[in-house]
Design an enzyme around this catalytic site. Structure first.
Site, PDB file in Angstrom:
ATOM      1  N   PRO A  91      -8.298  -0.450   3.309  1.00 22.15           N
ATOM      2  CG  PRO A  91     -10.476   0.157   3.913  1.00 22.15           C
ATOM      3  CD  PRO A  91      -9.376  -0.818   4.244  1.00 22.15           C
TER       4      PRO A  91
ATOM      5  CG  ASP B 193     -11.909   4.308   5.039  1.00 25.26           C
ATOM      6  OD1 ASP B 193     -13.142   4.323   5.083  1.00 25.26           O
ATOM      7  OD2 ASP B 193     -11.186   4.444   6.039  1.00 25.26           O
TER       8      ASP B 193
ATOM      9  CD1 TRP C   4     -11.187   5.386  13.168  1.00 25.95           C
ATOM     10  CD2 TRP C   4     -10.023   3.907  11.976  1.00 25.95           C
ATOM     11  NE1 TRP C   4      -9.970   5.951  12.860  1.00 25.95           N
ATOM     12  CE2 TRP C   4      -9.244   5.069  12.137  1.00 25.95           C
ATOM     13  CE3 TRP C   4      -9.501   2.834  11.251  1.00 25.95           C
ATOM     14  CZ2 TRP C   4      -7.961   5.183  11.600  1.00 25.95           C
ATOM     15  CZ3 TRP C   4      -8.226   2.949  10.721  1.00 25.95           C
ATOM     16  CH2 TRP C   4      -7.467   4.119  10.902  1.00 25.95           C
TER      17      TRP C   4
ATOM     18  CD  GLN D 159      -4.213   2.086   9.855  1.00 20.29           C
ATOM     19  OE1 GLN D 159      -5.311   1.772  10.287  1.00 20.29           O
ATOM     20  NE2 GLN D 159      -3.948   3.299   9.407  1.00 20.29           N
TER      21      GLN D 159
ATOM     22  CD1 TRP E 271      -9.235  -1.744   8.748  1.00 24.15           C
ATOM     23  CD2 TRP E 271      -7.351  -2.751   8.100  1.00 24.15           C
ATOM     24  NE1 TRP E 271      -9.580  -2.700   7.820  1.00 24.15           N
ATOM     25  CE2 TRP E 271      -8.448  -3.334   7.400  1.00 24.15           C
ATOM     26  CE3 TRP E 271      -6.072  -3.217   7.838  1.00 24.15           C
ATOM     27  CZ2 TRP E 271      -8.287  -4.359   6.473  1.00 24.15           C
ATOM     28  CZ3 TRP E 271      -5.903  -4.230   6.914  1.00 24.15           C
ATOM     29  CH2 TRP E 271      -6.998  -4.799   6.244  1.00 24.15           C
TER      30      TRP E 271
ATOM     31  CE  LYS F 245       3.989  10.655  10.642  1.00 27.81           C
ATOM     32  NZ  LYS F 245       2.788  10.627  11.514  1.00 27.81           N
TER      33      LYS F 245
ATOM     34  CE  LYS G 245       0.807  16.701   1.208  1.00 26.77           C
ATOM     35  NZ  LYS G 245      -0.582  16.918   0.736  1.00 26.77           N
TER      36      LYS G 245
END
Length: 888
Positions: free
Chosen positions: A55, A94, A529, A565, A569, A602, A605
């Site tokens: 999620p 999430d 989490w 993750q 996750w 990477k 913004k």
């Protein structure tokens, strides 16, 4: 040939595709004919393929990296569906946690918990609830537009009461087994957010940043008896503010120490601390064990000494080394993990003069100041009191809050934990049965993380999250609540309809079952989490909602997210479900590398290098973006992104396939081709070029199937790209004249054979392309087959190789012919001889074990009268060629 009635069976394909228009039309078709739900329901009797959707937190607009993960999920799920397995895939959101709170704080112009509470917790929580809905439509629109099939209409939300009930049930199970407990430990703590972080949150990207701190070597005068000629111990710290809470110095017993100018330190560190030649001034040397028990003067005396405290002494510790510093380690138990453990073992006092806001409290002249901002002031104080040996800048990697960017501190505080360390062996054993892509993660990044597992710091001193379901009375009796129904029984009133969030849930009290006093909820919420790690069961409202126990599927066959993750996750899923259900929640994990810009940086913004996925969708379409993602290189490594790379991938494969399809459609219309024509030759009776293509297709089917079965998207995409190249740049180019029915030299059967072969190849390729490029594949398959209006390639079965069409020898012979033709053309170019210029002979040398030589094909392609072979290199000079060139 007899005149045939004109037919539009194969619509003319425009020369240049407009993928954007094509995709919107296909999207409309899918929705009008319920193709996605039909693709699942038509296989309802097959073995279910279980997929869990990780999620995302929809508190911002989705970026290109979100597309990256979603198309790989779509690829595998579409493929499995076509192999005859129902693949339900339910979307999820999430919704809890610090990420949401930080965004709401920014929107409201708030900073810190004091301002939140002044604003009002109830109002703040409501704004958090609203914020997670703000961008969901953006996520839905992008999900639809990229062709990711996932059930958005029945998405699970971690904020739903039924979801929270299930999370409480998970915690209740842990409580009953002793795996949920409270303890005082030193934890990474964000003073701005006012809450601790778990160890796996420190594993998130960009948590550790290189910063420059002021380090100090400090003189601690020995009190009482010490080693001969020793007047002071020398310790080193990169966090001078923690000297306020010093209560011990750690020494390594088997390390050699020395005394120089009255100062004690590790012998190997003398010159690093005191300069070149200082080691020669040593007046005594001894093992560290002789320092154990030595007492010293406190470095910064601003706190009262606890009554009966047995501190400010040297204690042994194996973690001490002479790699840096002085070889003597300053111990502040409230601010270091190793320090805290050592304090418990040695019975050291613990001083903690820091409040939840990260400021000193009741610490004399330091009171009210942020701790990390006092480093220079404390160093200056040490200099004024004669305790500073030297201070210098120290560049090191330091953890920051992964949500707000504030430098963390390690702070001793009561927290609630999940005893994951007690399950380390089981976690490692469960991981052994998991297929990891890339495989190196299994025993590398993930396996090492499990091997060094520590207890999960679960509680968060925040507002927007799943409340910790523990109620406590004034005498300290705790009750863990397993659901709102359970809470209703304890409270003696129906609470099954209550919103289980703060602050409403905080107002629920009940009589303590042990002593009868009023029990109130412990205010903490839990790590978000844990919410996401509970999703296999919690998405169903397990075990309380009707049917949830029957619907629970463990383990999932497949999950997929980015590599960050691994400690997010992927870990929370394994930890929660291993502790609660005793098994791994997944069989296969696909972990993707990060999307980076063209220079390898990477995307962020702040750097201004983010590519908006809509900029690609609105100018190029989803298919070029999807194909580039699958075909550009290994999905496990960092992927450089640029519009130019996407355009190149589009031209290389998609345009080649499109042009081949356009070529077929053009001549199918001109020749009124009908694949059902009884005069079409049987496959086995067609020329060898056609039989070769059919064999290549079967080989490609096997390659793509094996790669996708093994969760290796790149080899599958490469195999498809290779057959597309074979179709266009070899088969069609070499057989173009066979499609010209007006050419009297072309027999009808030969032309029909070529058209039938190309038609069959394009149909097979559209099936192979379906999971990768679902829009293009849908249109190709629909226009190449007799499917009805509601038909779709995504309702078709995955192609299986026809073993009778396989001819490995012919494939090898054709590969040799292509190589010889390529070499021959290079030789012509080198000699300045155009292919149009006929030559008498080409002399080639091939090893004796080579496949059979297709002389006629090579001769035709090179425009020579004959192809001669030479068994020995010496023979090459005995032939005269006019003009003369050789292929070696």
């Amino acid at each position: 040939m007899p005149e045939q009635k004109p037919s539009r069976r194969f619509p003319v394909v425009p020369p240049e595709p407009d993928f954007r228009a094509l995709e919107e039309k296909v999207l409309g078709h899918w929705e009008a004919h319920d193709v996605f739900p039909r693709s699942i329901s038509q296989h309802r009797d097959g073995p279910e393929y279980v997929f869990f959707e990780g999620p995302p937190t929809a508190n911002g607009r989705p970026g290109l990296h979100h597309v990256w993960a979603r198309v790989y999920k779509d690829l595998i799920c579409r493929y499995r569906t076509m192999t005859g397995r129902p693949v339900p895939r339910r979307a999820g959101w999430d919704t809890h946690g610090l990420a949401v709170e930080v965004e709401v704080e920014k929107a409201l112009g708030l900073s810190g918990k004091d301002q939140i509470e002044e604003y009002g917790v109830e109002r703040f929580v409501e704004r958090c609830r609203q914020s997670v809905y703000e961008y969901v439509d953006d996520w839905k629109a992008l999900t639809r537009r990229i062709g990711y099939w996932v059930d958005l209409d029945h998405a699970y939300w971690t904020l739903d009461p039924s979801y929270i009930d299930s999370v409480w049930w998970h915690l209740w199970q842990m409580w009953q087994s002793g795996d949920l407990f409270e303890d005082v430990k030193v934890v990474p703590y964000c003073p701005r957010c006012g809450t601790s972080l778990s160890s796996h949150e420190l594993g998130q990207p960009d948590v550790y940043q290189d910063i420059e701190d002021l380090s100090a070597y400090v003189r601690l005068p020995i009190v009482g008896k010490g080693p001969a000629s020793a007047g002071a111990l020398v310790i080193w710290t990169t966090t001078p503010w923690t000297l306020v809470a010093n209560t011990a110095v750690a020494v390594r017993p088997d390390l050699t120490y020395a005394v120089v100018d009255g100062l004690v330190m590790a012998e190997d560190r003398i010159e690093a601390v005191l300069g070149p030649g200082a080691r020669d001034r040593a007046t005594a040397r001894f093992p560290g064990e002789q320092l154990v028990g030595v007492r010293y003067q406190r470095p910064v005396d601003v706190l009262p000494e606890p009554e009966g405290a047995d501190g400010w002494r040297v204690v042994p510790a194996e973690f001490v080394s002479a790699d840096e510093g002085s070889g003597l380690v300053h111990i502040a138990p409230a601010f270091g993990v190793d320090d805290w453990r050592l304090a418990r073992r040695e019975g050291l006092p613990v001083l903690n003069p820091v409040g939840p806001d990260g400021r000193f409290v009741e610490a004399d002249w330091l009171s009210g100041r942020p701790v990390r901002e006092t480093n220079r002031a404390i160093v200056e104080h040490l200099a004024d009191t004669g305790l500073l040996v030297k201070a210098e800048a120290y560049l090191h990697s330091y953890p920051h809050c992964w949500r707000c960017g504030t430098a963390l501190i390690y702070w001793g505080k009561p927290s609630w934990y999940v005893a994951t360390s007690a399950h380390k062996d089981q976690l490692l054993a469960e991981n052994e049965g998991v297929i990891w892509r890339p495989e190196t993660l299994k025993h590398g990044r993930f396996g090492e993380w499990l091997a060094n597992n520590i207890d999960w710091a679960l509680s968060r001193d925040r507002y927007w999250g799943t409340p910790l379901p523990v109620w406590r009375c004034p005498d300290g009796h705790d009750v863990c609540v397993g659901s709102r129904a359970h809470l209703s029984k304890l409270a003696g009133r129906d609470l099954t309809g209550i919103d289980p969030h703060r602050p409403l849930i905080d107002r629920v009290t009940f009589a303590c079952p042990t002593c009868g006093q009023t029990a109130r909820r412990v205010e903490a919420v839990i790590d978000a989490w844990f919410d996401s790690g509970s999703m296999p069961a919690a998405q169903l409202g397990y075990p309380y909602l009707p049917g949830s126990t029957e619907e629970l599927r463990l383990p999932a066959d497949f999950i997929c997210e980015a590599v960050d993750q691994t400690r997010g996750w992927f870990y929370s899923l394994l930890a929660v479900n291993t502790v609660v259900f005793g098994q791994a929640p997944y069989r296969t994990v696909m972990s993707l590398g990060h999307i980076v810009d063209a220079e390898g940086k990477k995307m962020s913004k702040s750097l201004g290098n983010v590519i908006d996925p809509w900029a690609i969708l609105d100018t190029r379409g989803a298919e070029p973006m999807r194909w580039w993602m699958f075909h550009q290189g290994s999905p496990w490594t960092a992927t450089r992104t640029s519009l130019e790379a996407i355009d190149a991938s589009r031209s290389e494969v998609l345009m080649t396939l499109w042009n081949t399809w356009s070529f077929f459609a053009t001549y199918a219309e001109l020749n009124h081709f009908d694949p059902a024509d009884p005069s079409v030759p049987a496959s086995r009776d067609r020329p060898y070029f056609d039989r070769w293509l059919r064999s290549r297709l079967q080989t490609t089917m096997a390659q793509v199937t094996a790669a996708l079965d093994d969760y290796q998207p790149l080899p599958a995409a490469k195999a498809i790209a290779a057959i597309v190249d074979d179709l266009s740049n070899w088969y069609v180019r070499a057989n173009r004249r066979r499609f010209w029915r007006t050419d009297p030299s072309i027999q009808a059967a030969d032309s029909l054979s070529a058209q039938a072969t190309l038609h069959e190849a394009l149909v097979d390729v559209s099936l192979l392309m379906a999971p990768f490029c679902p829009f293009l594949a849908k249109r190709m398959w629909r226009e190449l087959t007799s499917a009805g209006e509601a038909g779709s390639v995504h309702l078709a079965r995955w192609p299986e190789p026809d073993l009778t069409a396989l001819d490995p020898g012919l494939e090898q012979a054709m590969e040799l012919a292509r190589r010889l033709v390529s070499l021959g053309r290079s030789a012509r170019a080198h000699a300045g001889l155009r292919v149009r210029q006929p030559l008498r002979r080409a002399l080639v040398a091939v090893p004796p074990e080579s496949p059979r030589l297709l002389e006629d094909l090579v001769a035709e392609e090179l425009n020579v009268d004959e192809v001669a072979t030479a068994d020995r290199m010496s023979e090459l000079v005995s032939f005269e060629l006019v003009p003369n060139f050789r292929l070696l």
